[in-house]
Design an enzyme around this catalytic site. Sequence first.
Site, mmCIF file in Angstrom:
data_model
loop_
_atom_site.group_PDB
_atom_site.id
_atom_site.type_symbol
_atom_site.label_atom_id
_atom_site.label_comp_id
_atom_site.label_asym_id
_atom_site.label_seq_id
_atom_site.Cartn_x
_atom_site.Cartn_y
_atom_site.Cartn_z
ATOM 1 N N ASP A 147 0.871 -1.170 0.000
ATOM 2 C CA ASP A 147 0.000 0.000 0.000
ATOM 3 C C ASP A 147 0.910 1.223 0.000
ATOM 4 O O ASP A 147 1.999 1.192 0.570
ATOM 5 C CB ASP A 147 -0.897 0.019 1.236
ATOM 6 C CG ASP A 147 -1.954 -1.076 1.222
ATOM 7 O OD1 ASP A 147 -2.420 -1.430 0.132
ATOM 8 O OD2 ASP A 147 -2.320 -1.558 2.303
ATOM 9 N N ASP A 169 -6.942 -1.531 -4.454
ATOM 10 C CA ASP A 169 -7.977 -1.157 -3.483
ATOM 11 C C ASP A 169 -8.931 -0.127 -4.074
ATOM 12 O O ASP A 169 -10.142 -0.185 -3.858
ATOM 13 C CB ASP A 169 -7.349 -0.582 -2.216
ATOM 14 C CG ASP A 169 -6.453 -1.569 -1.483
ATOM 15 O OD1 ASP A 169 -6.653 -2.785 -1.634
ATOM 16 O OD2 ASP A 169 -5.547 -1.102 -0.757
#
Length: 170
Positions: A130, A144
């Site tokens: 991330d 995401d």
Amino acid sequence: MPSGVADSERAAARRTRISFGIVLLVVALDQLTKTWAVHRLDEGPVSIIGGDVEFRLSRNTGSAFSLFQGFTPLLAVLAVVIAVVLVRAVRRTDDRLTLVSLSLVLGGATGNLLDRIVRSPGFLHGAVVDFVRVGDFPTFNVADSAITIGAVLLVVRALFPGPEPGPTDA
């Protein structure tokens, strides 16, 4: 071959091409940006808009919002099951918005699943990369974002169903 069958087969082939293209684009963008993040952000975060928006490297062994840490193998297997269900749903839908929505979710799930398969510390234990941080919101990635956009579009379609598709719509 009757015209209706041929039209149906052409529509199915078109849906497959559209879905495959969306999934491929999401996975490619996701993996390219994660590779960039791993190589560029290991020295520290890059501020985009003050401290409110930045690129900050984070590795997530859990699910969305860093829940279920330590369950990476289970999450990977669950992602495979979800991918199979999504592929079946994509093959059955005649609605373009639903097709795009499911394809975005499938592309995002595939991108994050690839991390769990190939990234350190190893097969089915890999951490998802991330790197986008906006305010106090949990850090996220392109996969995401695709999952979220696809899910929102599915909710929109559920709330506002479109007209019944004809045999060559989709």
